[in-house]
Design an enzyme around this catalytic site. Sequence first.
Site, PDB file in Angstrom:
ATOM      1  N   LYS A 127      18.622  -4.903 -33.854  1.00  0.00           N
ATOM      2  CA  LYS A 127      16.924  -5.259 -34.066  1.00  0.00           C
ATOM      3  C   LYS A 127      15.660  -4.788 -33.267  1.00  0.00           C
ATOM      4  O   LYS A 127      15.922  -4.678 -32.230  1.00  0.00           O
ATOM      5  CB  LYS A 127      17.223  -6.475 -34.583  1.00  0.00           C
ATOM      6  CG  LYS A 127      16.101  -7.229 -35.951  1.00  0.00           C
ATOM      7  CD  LYS A 127      16.969  -6.693 -37.297  1.00  0.00           C
ATOM      8  CE  LYS A 127      15.675  -7.087 -38.550  1.00  0.00           C
ATOM      9  NZ  LYS A 127      16.522  -7.409 -39.788  1.00  0.00           N
TER      10      LYS A 127
ATOM     11  N   ASP B  98      12.543  -2.650 -41.933  1.00  0.00           N
ATOM     12  CA  ASP B  98      13.190  -3.681 -42.368  1.00  0.00           C
ATOM     13  C   ASP B  98      10.878  -4.374 -42.588  1.00  0.00           C
ATOM     14  O   ASP B  98      10.910  -3.873 -43.387  1.00  0.00           O
ATOM     15  CB  ASP B  98      12.898  -4.639 -41.064  1.00  0.00           C
ATOM     16  CG  ASP B  98      13.198  -5.822 -41.042  1.00  0.00           C
ATOM     17  OD1 ASP B  98      14.162  -6.158 -41.287  1.00  0.00           O
ATOM     18  OD2 ASP B  98      12.977  -6.952 -40.344  1.00  0.00           O
TER      19      ASP B  98
HETATM   20  N1  GLU Z   1      16.887  -4.686 -42.316  1.00  0.00           N
HETATM   21  C1  GLU Z   1      17.958  -4.917 -43.390  1.00  0.00           C
HETATM   22  C2  GLU Z   1      18.822  -6.287 -43.204  1.00  0.00           C
HETATM   23  O1  GLU Z   1      18.201  -7.070 -42.306  1.00  0.00           O
HETATM   24  C3  GLU Z   1      18.462  -2.970 -43.172  1.00  0.00           C
HETATM   25  C4  GLU Z   1      19.265  -3.248 -42.223  1.00  0.00           C
HETATM   26  C5  GLU Z   1      19.772  -1.657 -42.013  1.00  0.00           C
HETATM   27  O2  GLU Z   1      19.744  -1.258 -43.655  1.00  0.00           O
HETATM   28  O3  GLU Z   1      20.235  -1.929 -41.289  1.00  0.00           O
HETATM   29  O4  GLU Z   1      19.848  -6.457 -42.884  1.00  0.00           O
END
Ligand code: GLU
Length: 425
Positions: free
Chosen positions: A107, A147
Amino acid sequence: MNTSTVNPFQSYLERLHKAATVLGLTASDEQRLATPDRVLEKDISITRDDGSTETMRAYRVQFNNARGPYKGGIRFHPAADLDEVKSLAAAMAIKCAVVDIPLGGGKGGVQFDPKTHSKQEVERVARAFVRAFANDLGRDKDVPAPDVYTNSEIMAWMVEEYEKATGTKDLAMITGKPLDKGGILGRDTATAQGGVYAMEYMTHVLDMAAKLRVAVQGFGNAGATMARILHADGHTIVGLSDSKGSIMSEKGFDPTHVQQIKESSDTIVDMYCKGMVCDEEKMERDGVTVGSNTDLLEVDCDVLVPAALDHQLTVENAPRIKAKLIIELANGPTTPEADALFFERGITVLPDVLANAGGVTVSYFEWLQNREERTWSAEEVQEKLKPIMTVATKSVWEKSQALQMPMRDAAFVLGVERIAKALTN
Ligand code: GLU
């Protein structure tokens, strides 16, 4: 974003420990899953529109890649500190394992408020982020995505900046891109659609009525899309909210109509009230009550969908929640204490690591699409997403029944088990 005193990484460690105990994991395996592989942290600077320089903290946490490259979004938010980004990176590892896609967990975050910056300034932040971490990103290393407060346009800037910084053209280095820049059909609706597939399985096993009363907190992409799909499926949307307030009515709302209001004004509450002045007649006709964003959580409904921020369902409001089923489209909306109360009260919580995994699952499809250099159709995306969400929900549900534990704990057991297995291979 984390408004309570709960340290989100501490909550993760507690959940991990519970799962490790159930699984009889070795102390060293548990330790491995309690520690990020790498924490990348840098100050990035941008020139603001007025010519001044602003420096902000940027993070990329590469939590675990036992099952595949690190995967997870980048958020732009003033509260995106290291603890938050670390816990979200860990959750991504669990999430990808729960839906059984071959990706790990990561992340990113930049600690600033995009709402007080111009679009050009946000673009500079996005590009500076990529320049700072370019050597650690890539299709086989670490694959970011959108995100909170990041979107497909930002992903397009990022992939372009990556190419400039590394000299490598690699569409698969990031997902959630616009359609004309390597994006996949259905990525924008994937989080909500995945939540709907999971909900369909749950309402079936919980023997709930075919048509339900649903309340959705948050009217961003995920929340608004989920409300729209459920309304089209014949459910009644008895409550909607955004950060400024909520509208609630037994008669229900048409989310498409609400969306139109939202586009031309500041808040969905404008449908009934302009500032402090409300149209009482219209409210009475529609049976509408207006409240705060958190009032929405307590509305009389069958299914509650928190699709906004974390730590919304707390020990304080949990005793008053009326829903039978909670679908966590947001990451971390329920505190551990509220979780325990819901379990005691027989309220089923479909946890974030499962309920919102449709987003990363379609990101995975996009990553494959870019690697294979072919374009997936919208039908193909849905044909592959639905069974992944249904099988994962069934597995977590059955584990929760067999082990007599909340679905969140069961999801952790399933995810941790799969990651630990990959660690030993
Ligand atoms: N931000 C989204 C999550 O928390 C998607 C993450 C992604 O697609 O890599 O799952």
